[in-house]
Scaffold this motif. Structure first.
Motif, PDB file in Angstrom:
ATOM      1  N   ILE A 146       9.198   4.171  -5.582  1.00  0.00           N
ATOM      2  CA  ILE A 146       8.936   3.483  -4.314  1.00  0.00           C
ATOM      3  C   ILE A 146       8.645   2.007  -4.581  1.00  0.00           C
ATOM      4  CG2 ILE A 146       7.281   3.296  -2.395  1.00  0.00           C
ATOM      5  CD1 ILE A 146       7.064   6.407  -2.540  1.00  0.00           C
ATOM      6  N   MET A 147       7.818   1.721  -5.584  1.00  0.00           N
ATOM      7  CA  MET A 147       7.476   0.337  -5.908  1.00  0.00           C
ATOM      8  C   MET A 147       8.720  -0.450  -6.326  1.00  0.00           C
ATOM      9  SD  MET A 147       5.176  -2.017  -6.012  1.00  0.00           S
ATOM     10  CE  MET A 147       3.673  -1.059  -5.806  1.00  0.00           C
ATOM     11  N   LYS A 148       9.549   0.143  -7.155  1.00  0.00           N
ATOM     12  CA  LYS A 148      10.779  -0.535  -7.583  1.00  0.00           C
ATOM     13  C   LYS A 148      11.676  -0.846  -6.391  1.00  0.00           C
ATOM     14  CE  LYS A 148      10.814   1.241 -12.299  1.00  0.00           C
ATOM     15  NZ  LYS A 148      11.481   2.114 -13.275  1.00  0.00           N
ATOM     16  N   SER A 149      11.753   0.078  -5.464  1.00  0.00           N
ATOM     17  CA  SER A 149      12.558  -0.129  -4.263  1.00  0.00           C
ATOM     18  C   SER A 149      12.012  -1.287  -3.422  1.00  0.00           C
ATOM     19  CB  SER A 149      12.588   1.156  -3.436  1.00  0.00           C
ATOM     20  OG  SER A 149      13.184   0.948  -2.192  1.00  0.00           O
ATOM     21  N   ILE A 150      10.709  -1.319  -3.235  1.00  0.00           N
ATOM     22  CA  ILE A 150      10.071  -2.385  -2.453  1.00  0.00           C
ATOM     23  C   ILE A 150      10.277  -3.737  -3.123  1.00  0.00           C
ATOM     24  CG2 ILE A 150       7.822  -3.325  -1.748  1.00  0.00           C
ATOM     25  CD1 ILE A 150       6.980  -0.344  -1.270  1.00  0.00           C
ATOM     26  N   ILE A 151      10.030  -3.790  -4.425  1.00  0.00           N
ATOM     27  CA  ILE A 151      10.182  -5.062  -5.151  1.00  0.00           C
ATOM     28  C   ILE A 151      11.644  -5.515  -5.105  1.00  0.00           C
ATOM     29  CG2 ILE A 151       9.962  -6.226  -7.385  1.00  0.00           C
ATOM     30  CD1 ILE A 151       7.275  -5.616  -5.925  1.00  0.00           C
ATOM     31  N   GLY A 152      12.570  -4.565  -5.168  1.00  0.00           N
ATOM     32  CA  GLY A 152      13.987  -4.902  -5.052  1.00  0.00           C
ATOM     33  C   GLY A 152      14.298  -5.575  -3.728  1.00  0.00           C
ATOM     34  N   GLU A 153      13.690  -5.087  -2.656  1.00  0.00           N
ATOM     35  CA  GLU A 153      13.883  -5.693  -1.335  1.00  0.00           C
ATOM     36  C   GLU A 153      13.244  -7.083  -1.266  1.00  0.00           C
ATOM     37  OE1 GLU A 153      15.713  -4.801   1.299  1.00  0.00           O
ATOM     38  OE2 GLU A 153      16.457  -3.117   0.136  1.00  0.00           O
ATOM     39  N   ILE A 154      12.067  -7.220  -1.835  1.00  0.00           N
ATOM     40  CA  ILE A 154      11.385  -8.521  -1.826  1.00  0.00           C
ATOM     41  C   ILE A 154      12.196  -9.546  -2.610  1.00  0.00           C
ATOM     42  CG2 ILE A 154       9.321  -9.770  -2.617  1.00  0.00           C
ATOM     43  CD1 ILE A 154       7.736  -7.140  -1.997  1.00  0.00           C
ATOM     44  N   LYS A 155      12.734  -9.133  -3.748  1.00  0.00           N
ATOM     45  CA  LYS A 155      13.499 -10.051  -4.591  1.00  0.00           C
ATOM     46  C   LYS A 155      14.769 -10.558  -3.914  1.00  0.00           C
ATOM     47  CE  LYS A 155      14.284  -9.381  -8.862  1.00  0.00           C
ATOM     48  NZ  LYS A 155      14.652  -8.814 -10.153  1.00  0.00           N
ATOM     49  N   LYS A 156      15.280  -9.822  -2.954  1.00  0.00           N
ATOM     50  CA  LYS A 156      16.477 -10.259  -2.225  1.00  0.00           C
ATOM     51  C   LYS A 156      16.171 -11.437  -1.297  1.00  0.00           C
ATOM     52  CE  LYS A 156      18.571  -5.656  -2.011  1.00  0.00           C
ATOM     53  NZ  LYS A 156      18.922  -4.554  -1.075  1.00  0.00           N
ATOM     54  N   LEU A 173       1.836  -3.393 -12.929  1.00  0.00           N
ATOM     55  CA  LEU A 173       2.677  -3.780 -14.071  1.00  0.00           C
ATOM     56  C   LEU A 173       4.163  -3.631 -13.718  1.00  0.00           C
ATOM     57  CD1 LEU A 173       2.880  -4.711 -16.995  1.00  0.00           C
ATOM     58  CD2 LEU A 173       2.753  -2.305 -17.684  1.00  0.00           C
ATOM     59  N   ILE A 174       4.499  -2.554 -13.027  1.00  0.00           N
ATOM     60  CA  ILE A 174       5.891  -2.359 -12.594  1.00  0.00           C
ATOM     61  C   ILE A 174       6.307  -3.499 -11.657  1.00  0.00           C
ATOM     62  CG2 ILE A 174       7.396  -0.900 -11.167  1.00  0.00           C
ATOM     63  CD1 ILE A 174       5.894   1.535 -12.410  1.00  0.00           C
ATOM     64  N   ALA A 175       5.437  -3.837 -10.704  1.00  0.00           N
ATOM     65  CA  ALA A 175       5.753  -4.928  -9.764  1.00  0.00           C
ATOM     66  C   ALA A 175       5.919  -6.249 -10.511  1.00  0.00           C
ATOM     67  CB  ALA A 175       4.657  -5.047  -8.707  1.00  0.00           C
ATOM     68  N   ARG A 234      -1.473  12.868 -10.044  1.00  0.00           N
ATOM     69  CA  ARG A 234      -0.955  11.524  -9.756  1.00  0.00           C
ATOM     70  C   ARG A 234       0.556  11.537  -9.556  1.00  0.00           C
ATOM     71  NH1 ARG A 234      -4.688   7.772  -8.254  1.00  0.00           N
ATOM     72  NH2 ARG A 234      -6.537   8.011  -9.494  1.00  0.00           N
ATOM     73  N   LEU A 235       1.008  10.729  -8.658  1.00  0.00           N
ATOM     74  CA  LEU A 235       2.416  10.699  -8.267  1.00  0.00           C
ATOM     75  C   LEU A 235       3.138   9.525  -8.918  1.00  0.00           C
ATOM     76  CD1 LEU A 235       1.651  11.300  -4.509  1.00  0.00           C
ATOM     77  CD2 LEU A 235       2.577  12.974  -6.097  1.00  0.00           C
ATOM     78  N   ILE A 236       2.955   9.353 -10.207  1.00  0.00           N
ATOM     79  CA  ILE A 236       3.454   8.169 -10.879  1.00  0.00           C
ATOM     80  C   ILE A 236       4.967   8.006 -10.737  1.00  0.00           C
ATOM     81  CG2 ILE A 236       3.492   9.284 -13.144  1.00  0.00           C
ATOM     82  CD1 ILE A 236       2.915   5.563 -12.403  1.00  0.00           C
ATOM     83  N   LYS A 237       5.730   9.063 -10.935  1.00  0.00           N
ATOM     84  CA  LYS A 237       7.193   8.922 -10.868  1.00  0.00           C
ATOM     85  C   LYS A 237       7.662   8.570  -9.461  1.00  0.00           C
ATOM     86  CE  LYS A 237       8.269  11.730 -14.866  1.00  0.00           C
ATOM     87  NZ  LYS A 237       8.895  12.917 -15.397  1.00  0.00           N
ATOM     88  N   LYS A 238       7.129   9.279  -8.461  1.00  0.00           N
ATOM     89  CA  LYS A 238       7.507   8.997  -7.076  1.00  0.00           C
ATOM     90  C   LYS A 238       7.091   7.582  -6.679  1.00  0.00           C
ATOM     91  CE  LYS A 238       7.226  13.694  -5.202  1.00  0.00           C
ATOM     92  NZ  LYS A 238       6.461  14.553  -4.269  1.00  0.00           N
ATOM     93  N   ASN A 239       5.847   7.230  -6.989  1.00  0.00           N
ATOM     94  CA  ASN A 239       5.346   5.926  -6.578  1.00  0.00           C
ATOM     95  C   ASN A 239       5.981   4.782  -7.360  1.00  0.00           C
ATOM     96  OD1 ASN A 239       3.844   7.025  -4.554  1.00  0.00           O
ATOM     97  ND2 ASN A 239       1.904   6.921  -5.625  1.00  0.00           N
ATOM     98  N   ALA A 240       6.345   5.023  -8.599  1.00  0.00           N
ATOM     99  CA  ALA A 240       7.055   3.998  -9.377  1.00  0.00           C
ATOM    100  C   ALA A 240       8.417   3.718  -8.738  1.00  0.00           C
ATOM    101  CB  ALA A 240       7.218   4.444 -10.829  1.00  0.00           C
ATOM    102  N   THR A 296       0.823  -1.208   0.000  1.00  0.00           N
ATOM    103  CA  THR A 296       0.000   0.000   0.000  1.00  0.00           C
ATOM    104  C   THR A 296       0.862   1.265   0.000  1.00  0.00           C
ATOM    105  OG1 THR A 296      -0.127   0.185   2.409  1.00  0.00           O
ATOM    106  CG2 THR A 296      -1.765  -1.226   1.342  1.00  0.00           C
ATOM    107  N   ALA A 297       2.172   1.088   0.017  1.00  0.00           N
ATOM    108  CA  ALA A 297       3.099   2.213   0.153  1.00  0.00           C
ATOM    109  C   ALA A 297       3.038   3.143  -1.048  1.00  0.00           C
ATOM    110  CB  ALA A 297       4.523   1.690   0.327  1.00  0.00           C
ATOM    111  N   GLY A 298       3.225   4.407  -0.779  1.00  0.00           N
ATOM    112  CA  GLY A 298       3.271   5.418  -1.831  1.00  0.00           C
ATOM    113  C   GLY A 298       3.469   6.788  -1.219  1.00  0.00           C
TER     114      GLY A 298
END
Length: 158
Positions: A98-108, A127-129, A90-96, A79-81
């Motif tokens: 944030i999402m990339k950062s979260i997914i990067g942590e999950i992938k580790k 789609l980014i996730a 819309r905060l697409i750049k900021k939230n994108a 739910t982070a953003g």
């Protein structure tokens, strides 16, 4: 990849995240919930507040944690953003980012569950996730128009 079907993680403890966590606590679907937020004090406070409602629901372990606590979760609700400021669209750049950062942590981590994306704009961030995680499409789900549908039903009812 061991998955505990009774464990859920919520990443992002703002209004949507804390409301989602409260609803999950009330649902009785899970026996363990970990809350993760960039602001660890916020996650801790939400975990304590929501835990106080357990006496009115089913027993559940609720705690603030970190990404190492997600490995056996059946579902991670993201739910982070960024908070929208007055005049901002819309905060697409900021939230994108944030999402990339979260997914990067999950992938580790060795995570074998499902990602449920709630952050907005939900379709784009889902789609980014999906792309960033490399998970199959059946493991990355967006909440779609659930919120918009709820708002519309409310307005129709009024």
């Amino acid at each position: 990849m061991k998955v505990n079907s009774r464990k859920v993680a919520v990443i992002g403890c703002g209004f949507v995240g804390s409301s989602s966590a409260f609803a999950l606590m009330q649902s009785g679907l899970f026996s363990e919930m970990v809350l993760i937020d960039a602001d660890t004090d916020r996650a801790e406070g939400e975990a304590m507040d929501i835990s106080h409602g357990i006496s009115f629901a089913r027993p559940m372990q609720i705690y603030a944690g970190n990404y190492d606590d997600i490995t056996d979760a059946a579902i991670i609700v993201i739910t982070a953003g960024a908070n929208q400021k007055p005049g901002e669209t819309r905060l697409i750049k900021k939230n994108a980012a944030i999402m990339k950062s979260i997914i990067g942590e999950i992938k580790k981590r060795d995570f074998g569950g499902i990602l449920l994306i709630v952050s907005n704009p939900v379709d784009i961030l889902t789609l980014i996730a999906l792309k960033e995680s490399g998970y199959p499409a059946n493991r990355v789900i967006g909440s779609g128009t659930v919120l918009d549908t709820g708002r519309f039903k409310y307005l129709l009812g009024e």
